[in-house]
Design a protein around this motif. Sequence first.
Motif, PDB file in Angstrom:
ATOM      1  N   ALA A  44      73.704  -4.112 -34.544  1.00  0.00           N
ATOM      2  CA  ALA A  44      74.456  -2.923 -34.141  1.00  0.00           C
ATOM      3  C   ALA A  44      75.102  -3.135 -32.775  1.00  0.00           C
ATOM      4  N   LYS A  45      74.389  -3.766 -31.865  1.00  0.00           N
ATOM      5  CA  LYS A  45      74.938  -4.016 -30.537  1.00  0.00           C
ATOM      6  C   LYS A  45      76.109  -4.981 -30.604  1.00  0.00           C
ATOM      7  N   SER A  46      75.987  -6.023 -31.443  1.00  0.00           N
ATOM      8  CA  SER A  46      77.064  -7.007 -31.564  1.00  0.00           C
ATOM      9  C   SER A  46      78.320  -6.402 -32.168  1.00  0.00           C
ATOM     10  N   LEU A  47      78.140  -5.366 -32.994  1.00  0.00           N
ATOM     11  CA  LEU A  47      79.280  -4.678 -33.607  1.00  0.00           C
ATOM     12  C   LEU A  47      79.789  -3.539 -32.732  1.00  0.00           C
ATOM     13  N   LYS A  48      79.243  -3.432 -31.510  1.00  0.00           N
ATOM     14  CA  LYS A  48      79.632  -2.399 -30.540  1.00  0.00           C
ATOM     15  C   LYS A  48      79.374  -1.002 -31.075  1.00  0.00           C
ATOM     16  N   SER A  49      78.250  -0.873 -31.773  1.00  0.00           N
ATOM     17  CA  SER A  49      77.842   0.423 -32.286  1.00  0.00           C
ATOM     18  C   SER A  49      77.162   1.220 -31.178  1.00  0.00           C
ATOM     19  N   SER A  50      77.321   2.544 -31.208  1.00  0.00           N
ATOM     20  CA  SER A  50      76.706   3.391 -30.181  1.00  0.00           C
ATOM     21  C   SER A  50      75.379   3.973 -30.637  1.00  0.00           C
ATOM     22  N   ASP A  51      75.211   4.176 -31.958  1.00  0.00           N
ATOM     23  CA  ASP A  51      74.000   4.820 -32.471  1.00  0.00           C
ATOM     24  C   ASP A  51      73.573   4.200 -33.797  1.00  0.00           C
ATOM     25  N   ILE A  52      72.257   4.245 -34.036  1.00  0.00           N
ATOM     26  CA  ILE A  52      71.684   3.856 -35.323  1.00  0.00           C
ATOM     27  C   ILE A  52      70.939   5.068 -35.875  1.00  0.00           C
ATOM     28  N   CYS A  81      66.021   6.250 -48.737  1.00  0.00           N
ATOM     29  CA  CYS A  81      66.092   6.181 -47.279  1.00  0.00           C
ATOM     30  C   CYS A  81      67.250   5.256 -46.925  1.00  0.00           C
ATOM     31  N   ARG A  82      67.926   5.540 -45.845  1.00  0.00           N
ATOM     32  CA  ARG A  82      69.086   4.728 -45.495  1.00  0.00           C
ATOM     33  C   ARG A  82      69.206   4.531 -43.992  1.00  0.00           C
ATOM     34  N   VAL A  83      70.008   3.530 -43.621  1.00  0.00           N
ATOM     35  CA  VAL A  83      70.338   3.249 -42.225  1.00  0.00           C
ATOM     36  C   VAL A  83      71.851   3.310 -42.087  1.00  0.00           C
ATOM     37  N   ARG A  84      72.322   4.098 -41.128  1.00  0.00           N
ATOM     38  CA  ARG A  84      73.751   4.153 -40.828  1.00  0.00           C
ATOM     39  C   ARG A  84      73.960   3.784 -39.367  1.00  0.00           C
ATOM     40  N   ILE A  85      75.095   3.167 -39.069  1.00  0.00           N
ATOM     41  CA  ILE A  85      75.432   2.846 -37.688  1.00  0.00           C
ATOM     42  C   ILE A  85      76.793   3.450 -37.362  1.00  0.00           C
ATOM     43  N   ARG A  86      76.973   3.848 -36.114  1.00  0.00           N
ATOM     44  CA  ARG A  86      78.226   4.476 -35.695  1.00  0.00           C
ATOM     45  C   ARG A  86      79.095   3.438 -34.985  1.00  0.00           C
ATOM     46  N   ILE A  87      80.265   3.172 -35.552  1.00  0.00           N
ATOM     47  CA  ILE A  87      81.224   2.221 -34.981  1.00  0.00           C
ATOM     48  C   ILE A  87      82.519   2.964 -34.701  1.00  0.00           C
ATOM     49  N   ASP A  88      82.990   2.896 -33.466  1.00  0.00           N
ATOM     50  CA  ASP A  88      84.226   3.592 -33.062  1.00  0.00           C
ATOM     51  C   ASP A  88      84.179   5.070 -33.442  1.00  0.00           C
ATOM     52  N   GLY A  89      83.004   5.678 -33.287  1.00  0.00           N
ATOM     53  CA  GLY A  89      82.875   7.106 -33.527  1.00  0.00           C
ATOM     54  C   GLY A  89      82.607   7.510 -34.954  1.00  0.00           C
ATOM     55  N   MET A  90      82.638   6.568 -35.908  1.00  0.00           N
ATOM     56  CA  MET A  90      82.435   6.891 -37.314  1.00  0.00           C
ATOM     57  C   MET A  90      81.154   6.234 -37.844  1.00  0.00           C
ATOM     58  N   LEU A  91      80.380   6.999 -38.639  1.00  0.00           N
ATOM     59  CA  LEU A  91      79.157   6.460 -39.224  1.00  0.00           C
ATOM     60  C   LEU A  91      79.467   5.629 -40.471  1.00  0.00           C
ATOM     61  N   VAL A  92      78.788   4.483 -40.567  1.00  0.00           N
ATOM     62  CA  VAL A  92      78.948   3.585 -41.712  1.00  0.00           C
ATOM     63  C   VAL A  92      77.570   3.315 -42.297  1.00  0.00           C
ATOM     64  N   GLU A  93      77.398   3.564 -43.595  1.00  0.00           N
ATOM     65  CA  GLU A  93      76.112   3.269 -44.233  1.00  0.00           C
ATOM     66  C   GLU A  93      75.912   1.770 -44.279  1.00  0.00           C
ATOM     67  N   ARG A  94      74.735   1.317 -43.802  1.00  0.00           N
ATOM     68  CA  ARG A  94      74.529  -0.124 -43.627  1.00  0.00           C
ATOM     69  C   ARG A  94      73.441  -0.682 -44.546  1.00  0.00           C
ATOM     70  N   TYR A  95      72.302   0.019 -44.647  1.00  0.00           N
ATOM     71  CA  TYR A  95      71.178  -0.476 -45.442  1.00  0.00           C
ATOM     72  C   TYR A  95      70.503   0.670 -46.180  1.00  0.00           C
ATOM     73  N   ILE A  96      69.863   0.320 -47.282  1.00  0.00           N
ATOM     74  CA  ILE A  96      68.977   1.228 -47.999  1.00  0.00           C
ATOM     75  C   ILE A  96      67.558   0.680 -47.840  1.00  0.00           C
ATOM     76  N   LEU A  97      66.609   1.546 -47.444  1.00  0.00           N
ATOM     77  CA  LEU A  97      65.232   1.124 -47.226  1.00  0.00           C
ATOM     78  C   LEU A  97      64.355   1.564 -48.391  1.00  0.00           C
ATOM     79  N   GLU A  98      63.311   0.797 -48.638  1.00  0.00           N
ATOM     80  CA  GLU A  98      62.313   1.201 -49.623  1.00  0.00           C
ATOM     81  C   GLU A  98      61.535   2.393 -49.062  1.00  0.00           C
ATOM     82  N   LYS A  99      61.331   3.417 -49.890  1.00  0.00           N
ATOM     83  CA  LYS A  99      60.671   4.631 -49.395  1.00  0.00           C
ATOM     84  C   LYS A  99      59.234   4.356 -48.944  1.00  0.00           C
ATOM     85  N   ASN A 100      58.565   3.421 -49.589  1.00  0.00           N
ATOM     86  CA  ASN A 100      57.194   3.086 -49.208  1.00  0.00           C
ATOM     87  C   ASN A 100      57.120   2.417 -47.843  1.00  0.00           C
ATOM     88  N   ASP A 101      58.218   1.762 -47.456  1.00  0.00           N
ATOM     89  CA  ASP A 101      58.225   1.046 -46.179  1.00  0.00           C
ATOM     90  C   ASP A 101      58.725   1.913 -45.021  1.00  0.00           C
TER      91      ASP A 101
END
Length: 478
Positions: free
Chosen positions: A110-118, A127-147
Amino acid sequence: MNNEELIATIKAELLQILSPDQAWQYRIVPKHEDAQKVSFLIDESTFDPMIAEELEVLLGKNVLLEKMATEVIQKALSRYYLRNSQDSRKKSQAYTGTSEDFLSNLIAEAKSLKSSDIHIEIYDERCRVRIRIDGMLVERYILEKNDYPSMINKIKIMSNLDIAEKRLPQDGRIFFNHRGNKFDIRVSVLPTLHGEKVVLRLLSNDATNIDITRLGFSEYDLKSYLEGAKRPHGMLLISGPTGSGKTTTLYATLKLLNKETRNILTIEDPIEYTLEGINQVQLKESIGLNFGSALRTFLRQDPDVIMVGEIRDPDTASMAIRASLTGHLVLSTIHTNSAWGTISRLIDMGIPSFLVANTLNTTVAQRLVRTLCTHCKDEVAFDSVLYPRQFKAYRTVTRHFVPKGCDHCFYTGYKGRKAVYEVIPIDYELAERIKGGVFDVSAELKERNIKTLSENAFELFEEGLTSLEEIYPLLVNF
């Protein structure tokens, strides 16, 4: 369904079948998966039947490969498997519950992509992970619910939070140090219907590279702004919504004021930048260290310049006014819609209008707009019907640029952001208007050639630096 629609329907769950390195190496994108087989779209120029055999060994399932045009695959890879152009090897892997380094790799990515938030979120089914790039959120990963619980606990441990407390919000901080990456992270944990949501705010650790001349000020506005910042006392206020770059502008100002002969104190929540020579204090309301109490102490610390993270209540406002009246320069932020709206906001907080008039040096409004990618922006004819209703254009525009998308901008059409400013220096005549309770000063501002947010945003659009879509909310005639 055409190729564009096909690419757009690829689900995030499928993307985690491969790591970014594998996807780029084979030039393939997952299309469908079931219990027995996985089908991929593959670049027709690199198609090789042996790739299917390698993937079957790797995935333990039958593999089907469907040829696709090179430009379609290139667009899909750039859109879904973001790479740091400097070093794609630092990309994090898909999270399967077995990667101990997933969290560290995610933050570094996320830092290398100049993201401001995770954003790490849990819902009923996934469950999911999104990162904010240039002010817009982008869905990045889907997590296993057990994990998911173990992931949250790991974040809590790193930020010294209570892992047993799952009913109340918690805030913490992580000092991140991984493979040469060093910076602070603000952690916010929020209990939701299905579990705890976590937001990680990535904070820059160094303000030495901030240059006030590159933030977006016009030459005229920058001169007006610096005149207010160089006064020995008074207040300089910057207004704008959350995430509009106010703190960056303040630190660019502090960098200019940071001299050996000055004592500079700041109270912030959180401390987003560090700057050698400035005394920074972290807000801790849980123990009574708020903006108001910190300001009272600051006045006994022989300060020259005071920076308050935000004026959010009458107590902070009155203390900031008091500090500026006693010979100090006070810099702060406030939430209003326009630069002149700052005055009415302070008066609503109970500050007498004559005190506002006597202490306010400069009031600034600020917004951030995404700038078009210079590699792919497309020039087309412009129709004035596209303007907001009732908006009167400052000048006639016959051509404009629209976002298109390419490898350089991850097919968003935008790369980077630029600040748009409205700077009003408070002179004697405007101070008299404030004392008299006059809040419509558009004629006076026009006489002084002071451009509104709307005018400065329109200039960026006119010059082809951004799109109409980006400045649309600002196109209001004041």
